[in-house]
Write an enzyme that holds these catalytic residues in place. Structure first.
Site, mmCIF file in Angstrom:
data_model
loop_
_atom_site.group_PDB
_atom_site.id
_atom_site.type_symbol
_atom_site.label_atom_id
_atom_site.label_comp_id
_atom_site.label_asym_id
_atom_site.label_seq_id
_atom_site.Cartn_x
_atom_site.Cartn_y
_atom_site.Cartn_z
ATOM 1 N N THR A 121 0.861 -1.206 -0.227
ATOM 2 C CA THR A 121 -0.047 0.184 -0.235
ATOM 3 C C THR A 121 0.883 1.247 0.049
ATOM 4 O O THR A 121 1.622 1.569 0.972
ATOM 5 C CB THR A 121 -0.871 0.108 1.260
ATOM 6 O OG1 THR A 121 -1.497 -1.017 1.182
ATOM 7 C CG2 THR A 121 -1.796 1.105 1.048
ATOM 8 N N PHE A 150 -6.342 -5.986 -1.393
ATOM 9 C CA PHE A 150 -7.489 -6.037 -0.576
ATOM 10 C C PHE A 150 -7.633 -7.166 0.226
ATOM 11 O O PHE A 150 -8.767 -7.297 1.013
ATOM 12 C CB PHE A 150 -8.456 -5.617 -1.561
ATOM 13 C CG PHE A 150 -8.380 -4.426 -2.345
ATOM 14 C CD1 PHE A 150 -8.680 -3.304 -1.775
ATOM 15 C CD2 PHE A 150 -7.921 -4.521 -3.918
ATOM 16 C CE1 PHE A 150 -8.471 -1.882 -2.513
ATOM 17 C CE2 PHE A 150 -7.902 -3.440 -4.354
ATOM 18 C CZ PHE A 150 -8.097 -2.086 -3.705
ATOM 19 N N ASN A 209 -9.661 1.541 2.365
ATOM 20 C CA ASN A 209 -9.639 1.276 3.956
ATOM 21 C C ASN A 209 -10.161 2.486 4.654
ATOM 22 O O ASN A 209 -10.849 2.524 5.656
ATOM 23 C CB ASN A 209 -8.051 1.333 4.231
ATOM 24 C CG ASN A 209 -7.350 -0.187 3.972
ATOM 25 O OD1 ASN A 209 -8.334 -1.033 3.494
ATOM 26 N ND2 ASN A 209 -6.052 -0.423 4.090
ATOM 27 N N PHE A 250 -19.433 -3.972 7.982
ATOM 28 C CA PHE A 250 -18.470 -3.098 8.380
ATOM 29 C C PHE A 250 -19.352 -1.982 9.275
ATOM 30 O O PHE A 250 -19.116 -0.875 9.222
ATOM 31 C CB PHE A 250 -17.545 -2.535 7.591
ATOM 32 C CG PHE A 250 -16.281 -2.878 7.556
ATOM 33 C CD1 PHE A 250 -16.000 -4.130 6.871
ATOM 34 C CD2 PHE A 250 -15.145 -2.401 8.341
ATOM 35 C CE1 PHE A 250 -14.900 -4.787 6.807
ATOM 36 C CE2 PHE A 250 -13.920 -2.920 8.252
ATOM 37 C CZ PHE A 250 -13.691 -4.117 7.728
ATOM 38 N N CYS A 261 -3.118 -2.055 8.959
ATOM 39 C CA CYS A 261 -3.441 -1.051 7.772
ATOM 40 C C CYS A 261 -4.367 0.191 8.076
ATOM 41 O O CYS A 261 -3.782 1.168 7.664
ATOM 42 C CB CYS A 261 -4.168 -2.032 6.844
ATOM 43 S SG CYS A 261 -2.974 -3.256 6.312
ATOM 44 N N LYS A 322 -7.691 -8.876 15.484
ATOM 45 C CA LYS A 322 -9.170 -9.274 14.937
ATOM 46 C C LYS A 322 -9.086 -10.933 14.901
ATOM 47 O O LYS A 322 -7.857 -11.300 15.216
ATOM 48 C CB LYS A 322 -9.555 -8.766 13.671
ATOM 49 C CG LYS A 322 -8.701 -9.228 12.279
ATOM 50 C CD LYS A 322 -9.351 -8.835 11.233
ATOM 51 C CE LYS A 322 -8.770 -9.405 10.032
ATOM 52 N NZ LYS A 322 -9.309 -8.830 8.724
HETATM 53 P P1 NAD Z 1 4.751 -7.639 6.840
HETATM 54 O O1 NAD Z 1 5.772 -6.574 7.693
HETATM 55 O O2 NAD Z 1 4.088 -8.624 7.440
HETATM 56 O O3 NAD Z 1 5.793 -8.211 5.585
HETATM 57 C C1 NAD Z 1 6.777 -7.187 5.158
HETATM 58 C C2 NAD Z 1 8.058 -8.488 4.658
HETATM 59 O O4 NAD Z 1 8.882 -7.505 3.771
HETATM 60 C C3 NAD Z 1 8.731 -8.700 6.008
HETATM 61 O O5 NAD Z 1 8.851 -10.073 5.761
HETATM 62 C C4 NAD Z 1 10.352 -8.090 5.625
HETATM 63 O O6 NAD Z 1 11.154 -8.740 6.046
HETATM 64 C C5 NAD Z 1 10.422 -8.058 4.086
HETATM 65 N N1 NAD Z 1 10.964 -7.061 3.721
HETATM 66 C C6 NAD Z 1 11.467 -5.573 3.856
HETATM 67 N N2 NAD Z 1 12.356 -5.032 3.224
HETATM 68 C C7 NAD Z 1 12.619 -5.989 2.194
HETATM 69 C C8 NAD Z 1 13.673 -6.068 1.165
HETATM 70 N N3 NAD Z 1 14.191 -4.874 0.674
HETATM 71 N N4 NAD Z 1 13.582 -7.086 0.438
HETATM 72 C C9 NAD Z 1 12.959 -8.212 0.765
HETATM 73 N N5 NAD Z 1 11.970 -8.292 1.619
HETATM 74 C C10 NAD Z 1 12.035 -7.079 2.345
HETATM 75 O O7 NAD Z 1 3.908 -6.703 6.024
HETATM 76 P P2 NAD Z 1 2.379 -7.106 5.426
HETATM 77 O O8 NAD Z 1 1.444 -7.071 6.359
HETATM 78 O O9 NAD Z 1 2.715 -8.002 4.478
HETATM 79 O O10 NAD Z 1 2.132 -5.684 4.392
HETATM 80 C C11 NAD Z 1 2.833 -5.464 3.070
HETATM 81 C C12 NAD Z 1 2.390 -4.240 2.369
HETATM 82 O O11 NAD Z 1 1.051 -4.786 2.111
HETATM 83 C C13 NAD Z 1 2.082 -3.101 3.289
HETATM 84 O O12 NAD Z 1 2.211 -1.899 2.411
HETATM 85 C C14 NAD Z 1 0.695 -3.307 3.916
HETATM 86 O O13 NAD Z 1 -0.024 -1.860 4.085
HETATM 87 C C15 NAD Z 1 -0.128 -3.902 2.650
HETATM 88 N N6 NAD Z 1 -1.144 -4.615 3.150
HETATM 89 C C16 NAD Z 1 -1.373 -5.546 4.151
HETATM 90 C C17 NAD Z 1 -2.394 -5.944 4.236
HETATM 91 C C18 NAD Z 1 -2.520 -6.928 5.664
HETATM 92 O O14 NAD Z 1 -3.678 -7.468 5.807
HETATM 93 N N7 NAD Z 1 -1.297 -7.185 6.105
HETATM 94 C C19 NAD Z 1 -3.518 -5.850 3.469
HETATM 95 C C20 NAD Z 1 -3.409 -5.220 2.419
HETATM 96 C C21 NAD Z 1 -2.349 -4.403 2.051
#
Ligand code: NAD
Length: 436
Positions: A121, A150, A209, A250, A261, A322
């Protein structure tokens, strides 16, 4: 198709595994060596229903592999996803350092036309920044696409395999075609792909969101009014949700929203508006209502017990932000538990899957019970913070016999207030009439 996914967190790992399930050859890249070593040995670092089996199946079939070597994953890939974290930066804006570092590293190793996809995101304009970052280190042809995710934690596999929609922001026909082909197996029932420009795609994710968070804050504010005027927010919810223009999703009042998020995305969207000369007042309100709501259970407890909780023991049901996840990021349970501890109380908590994540935050400052009933033994009150299914129909007689004081603070309006009082509990819900 050959795919690489940079970042193996909640989004990256689920996306990679689902793309492998769809028949693609997928390499997951992460800088966290322990995570990758674990994944290579079949250890999935997060709790997500169905994920472990799917990882195992696809790894065995040779379609899914794990590495810390970005070049190994990226060089053969036609499509490279960036799915690294975009945490809240110092002033609330999204911190893009991980996205841009990944982009630079991708640029250094690509050898032929590659579609680089921002799945994280990211604020409007990030695709342009990623493009610049890559162009600075390569002459190879590439496209940057915005494909926000999403999925919902706890239902991530279903959401990914059968998405409501797939938003793809792309500026070239070539990139659109490749992305369309990659997502086709996930949209077989009907075409759910919405193509647009990258800026609109980036903004769509934040808008979604923000809209969802707005509904929650609206209902939480409505719950406060219900408590003042003696109305039941659950009745109001059903009354308005049955209007097809509003819908039932929601609309639950509760002990605030959390997670990785909503809180950060609202602040980042507010920041984008501010940088562009717009004071997005509504977002400020959504955020401040939620910040206040995080303290609601503690406030109710302090009103009931007085401000000194020395010598009191409280049970907490649910730690994760959650149900069906072990994610503790911005969980309402943190504000509540820190508040209780700060007032001198002791806490014993139970969560079906989040004890390990919670230990990273609370350590041994609280006790962890193996069962829900273990978390009500001898307590002066119970807080239900996360609405896991196993908390919905407990043995109330057993609870009462175990609790020192039969007081329940229901942060998710799971129980019926009237029935709880008939059963002999002192019951506090969120917006369920005047607190008695
Ligand atoms: P997370 O923290 O669970 O995972 C991120 C991963 O990226 C980590 O394992 C980290 O070690 C790795 N990382 C960081 N820098 C790196 C690099 N240079 N090379 C390789 N790996 C690297 O994050 P997440 O919850 O998966 O969220 C990721 C993105 O997706 C965010 O922008 C978040 O806002 C978005 N998002 C998350 C959700 C959710 O429900 N978690 C849903 C939709 C969107």
């Amino acid at each position: 198709m050959r795919v690489a996914v940079i970042g193996s967190g909640y989004v990256g790992l689920v996306a990679a595994t689902c793309f492998a399930e769809g028949g693609n050859d997928v390499v997951c890249v992460d800088i966290d060596k322990a995570k990758i070593d674990g994944l290579k040995n079949g250890i999935v670092p997060i709790y997500e229903p169905g994920l472990e089996e799917m990882v195992e199946r696809n790894a065995k079939a040779g379609r899914l592999s794990f590495t810390t070597d970005l070049a190994e994953g990226v060089k053969p890939a036609e499509v490279v996803f960036i799915a690294v974290g975009t945490p809240e930066g110092e002033n609330g804006d999204a911190d893009l350092q991980y996205v841009l570092a990944a982009a630079r590293d991708i640029g250094k190793v690509i050898e032929r036309y590659t579609v680089v996809v921002d799945k994280s995101t990211v604020p409007v304009g990030t695709a342009d920044l990623v493009r610049k970052e890559i162009a600075a280190v390569t002459d190879v042809e590439f496209d940057v696409v915005s494909n926000p995710e999403f999925l919902k934690e706890g239902a991530a596999i279903d959401d990914f395999m059968s998405p409501d929609r797939v938003v793809i922001g792309a500026e070239t026909e070539k990139a659109r075609e490749i992305m369309g082909e990659l997502y086709a197996p996930f949209c077989r029932k009907n075409d759910r792909i919405i193509f647009m420009d990258t800026r609109s795609a980036e903004l769509t994710k934040y808008a979604a969101n923000a809209m969802l968070a707005t509904r929650i804050s609206f209902m939480n504010e409505m719950a406060r009014l219900c408590e003042r005027v003696g109305a039941d927010v659950e009745m109001v919810r059903q009354g308005i949700g049955s209007d097809s223009r509003i819908g039932l999703s929601f609309l639950f009042a509760g002990a605030s929203f959390g997670g990785s998020c909503f809180p950060k995305d609202i602040k980042a969207l507010y920041g984008t508006a501010r940088e562009n000369g717009l004071d997005f007042e509504l977002l400020r309100a959504v955020n401040s209502v939620n910040a206040e709501q995080k303290r609601i259970l503690l406030q109710k407890a302090l009103r009931h017990y007085g401000t000194n909780l020395e010598g009191k023991l409280f049970g907490v049901w649910g730690l994760a932000f959650k149900p069906k996840t072990d994610d503790m990021r911005e969980a309402p349970s943190i504000t509540l538990i820190e508040g209780l501890l700060g007032k001198g109380a002791r806490v014993v908590a139970h969560d079906p899957v989040a004890h390990e994540s919670a230990r990273k935050i609370f350590g041994d400052r609280i006790a962890y019970a193996d069962t829900p009933y273990g978390a009500v033994e001898g307590v002066d009150g119970l807080f239900l913070v996360t609405e896991w299914n196993e908390f919905r129909r407990p043995d109330f007689d057993r609870m009462q016999s175990l609790m020192k004081q039969a007081v329940v603070f229901d942060g998710r309006n799971v129980f019926n207030p009237k029935k709880m009082r008939e059963r002999g509990f002192k019951y506090f819900g969120i917006g369920r009439g005047k607190d008695q």
